[in-house]
Each structure stands twice: as structure tokens, then as C-alpha cells.
Design a protein around this motif. Structure first.
Motif, PDB file in Angstrom:
ATOM      1  N   THR A  29      -7.754  -1.537  -5.822  1.00 50.95           N
ATOM      2  CA  THR A  29      -6.402  -0.988  -5.850  1.00 50.95           C
ATOM      3  C   THR A  29      -5.385  -2.026  -5.380  1.00 50.95           C
ATOM      4  O   THR A  29      -4.326  -2.194  -5.996  1.00 50.95           O
ATOM      5  N   GLN A  30      -5.698  -2.738  -4.291  1.00 52.84           N
ATOM      6  CA  GLN A  30      -4.803  -3.791  -3.802  1.00 52.84           C
ATOM      7  C   GLN A  30      -4.609  -4.865  -4.868  1.00 52.84           C
ATOM      8  O   GLN A  30      -3.480  -5.310  -5.109  1.00 52.84           O
ATOM      9  N   LYS A  31      -5.694  -5.273  -5.515  1.00 54.91           N
ATOM     10  CA  LYS A  31      -5.602  -6.313  -6.554  1.00 54.91           C
ATOM     11  C   LYS A  31      -4.675  -5.866  -7.685  1.00 54.91           C
ATOM     12  O   LYS A  31      -3.827  -6.638  -8.137  1.00 54.91           O
ATOM     13  N   ALA A  32      -4.858  -4.629  -8.133  1.00 58.45           N
ATOM     14  CA  ALA A  32      -4.030  -4.110  -9.229  1.00 58.45           C
ATOM     15  C   ALA A  32      -2.564  -4.068  -8.814  1.00 58.45           C
ATOM     16  O   ALA A  32      -1.671  -4.462  -9.582  1.00 58.45           O
ATOM     17  N   MET A  33      -2.284  -3.603  -7.593  1.00 58.72           N
ATOM     18  CA  MET A  33      -0.912  -3.511  -7.088  1.00 58.72           C
ATOM     19  C   MET A  33      -0.278  -4.897  -7.020  1.00 58.72           C
ATOM     20  O   MET A  33       0.865  -5.091  -7.454  1.00 58.72           O
ATOM     21  N   VAL A  79       2.790 -16.274  -1.006  1.00 56.84           N
ATOM     22  CA  VAL A  79       1.698 -15.391  -0.597  1.00 56.84           C
ATOM     23  C   VAL A  79       2.232 -13.968  -0.700  1.00 56.84           C
ATOM     24  O   VAL A  79       3.300 -13.665  -0.169  1.00 56.84           O
ATOM     25  N   ILE A  80       1.470 -13.106  -1.390  1.00 60.16           N
ATOM     26  CA  ILE A  80       1.865 -11.706  -1.542  1.00 60.16           C
ATOM     27  C   ILE A  80       0.729 -10.833  -1.024  1.00 60.16           C
ATOM     28  O   ILE A  80      -0.430 -11.038  -1.375  1.00 60.16           O
ATOM     29  N   THR A  81       1.098  -9.856  -0.173  1.00 58.61           N
ATOM     30  CA  THR A  81       0.137  -8.867   0.315  1.00 58.61           C
ATOM     31  C   THR A  81       0.688  -7.471   0.073  1.00 58.61           C
ATOM     32  O   THR A  81       1.884  -7.299  -0.156  1.00 58.61           O
ATOM     33  N   LYS A  82      -0.184  -6.485   0.153  1.00 57.92           N
ATOM     34  CA  LYS A  82       0.239  -5.088   0.011  1.00 57.92           C
ATOM     35  C   LYS A  82       1.228  -4.733   1.113  1.00 57.92           C
ATOM     36  O   LYS A  82       2.241  -4.113   0.861  1.00 57.92           O
TER      37      LYS A  82
END
Length: 178
Positions: A29-33, A79-82
Motif C-alpha cells: 500500500t505504501q509503495k502504491a501511494m 526522498v518521499i515517505t507516506k
């Protein structure tokens, strides 16, 4: 390395593995987001860095260390995180990465759900408080889990995930051995 050739690092972390041998649902889910956000906002050359089953309370995580090495080598632009808690739950370490390490290396940091973008100075004011809250949440959760386990032990419940040799878990009560 040219700016357009640099990587957009999509960092995912989940502290507790879901027990499967494959990638956890939360990581998928995190990867898709992250990929949807990167695509929608024009970030290219995306690369995943994934720590599945690693606590955010310290930075000793394999993919995170690889990410830091790539940043030091000048390979990463963004860098991108949820959210900020995926980067880490130790407010001092996380704050150091966000306020010192990333800027020193010319890296933009985005935490999607927190609405944080290091290119927007107005977002900087609340970020340290979020990091403190994220750390407090991790400590509180740990305390609650330990308390619940202690209570189950005191009441004679079996708490291990596997039964010892010669026993099996009671199908009617997984906290009881037969």
C-alpha cells in the motif's frame, strides 16, 4: 551526477512484519501511494527503499542505511515517505535528517500524509512536534504491549506464537496448550 538523473527515493517502512514470507500488505500500500504521488507530481527515476519488519525507533535499518549512502554519494534528489513516522520515530534522529542531513546534501524531503515538503518553509514549524509525537506513540505502544503480555502471563495464558515440541495449541483457545 545531473539533477534529472538523480533518484527519487520512495522510502517504505513497517515496524512489525505480518508473518508472511512475501511483502506485507502495508508495504504494498505504501509503495502504491508513493508511486502514485510521484507520478502525479512529476517525480521521475523512482527507486524504492523498503524496510519491512524494522522499527523506526532507530536508524539501523538496511534499506535506510542504503538510502543514506546513496544520498552521501549524490545519487538522490528527493526522498518521499507516506508520513514522517515512516522516516523514523526517534525525534532527535528524524529531526537531524530532516533539518540538517537532507539540506546539507541538497535533498528535498516530502511526507505525503503530513503535508510536509522541505521546499515549503511554512511546513517547518510543526515538523519537530510531529516527530516528538511519533516517538511518544512508539513508546506508548511498547508500554501497552508489555502490559498486555504481562497480564496474559499472570493469568496463566500461553503467549508464544509456536507450541513447544510435543504440544500443540488448543484450537478452541490459542492461549492454551494440549
Amino acid at each position: 551526477m545531473e539533477k534529472d538523473k538523480k533518484v527519487t527515493a520512495l522510502y517504505c517502512r513497517l515496524s512489525k512484519d505480518d508473518g508472511s514470507n512475501s511483502e506485507s500488505l502495508s508495504i504494498r500500500t505504501q509503495k502504491a501511494m508513493l508511486m502514485e504521488y510521484a507520478t502525479r507530481n512529476g517525480f521521475g527515476n523512482c527507486q524504492y527503499y523498503v524496510d519491512d519488519g524494522y522499527s523506526g525507533t532507530n536508524s539501523d535499518r538496511p534499506a535506510f542505511q542504503e538510502l543514506l549512502d546513496d544520498i552521501r554519494d549524490g545519487k538522490v534528489a528527493t526522498v518521499i515517505t507516506k508520513d514522517q513516522s515512516r522516516l523514523g520515530r526517534n525525534h532527535i534522529e528524524t529531526g537531524t535528517y530532516m533539518e540538517i542531513f537532507f539540506p546539507e546534501h541538497g535533498v528535498r524531503y516530502i511526507a505525503i500524509n503530513d503535508g510536509y515538503d522541505s521546499n515549503e518553509q511554512s511546513q517547518m514549524d510543526i515538523a519537530p512536534f510531529r516527530n516528538i509525537i511519533n516517538e511518544m506513540y512508539a513508546k506508548d505502544t511498547s508500554r501497552k504491549i508489555k502490559s498486555a503480555l504481562r497480564t496474559r502471563k499472570k493469568s496463566g495464558k500461553y503467549i508464544s506464537s509456536n507450541a513447544p515440541f510435543g504440544y500443540q495449541k488448543d484450537p478452541a483457545d490459542h492461549n492454551h496448550l494440549v
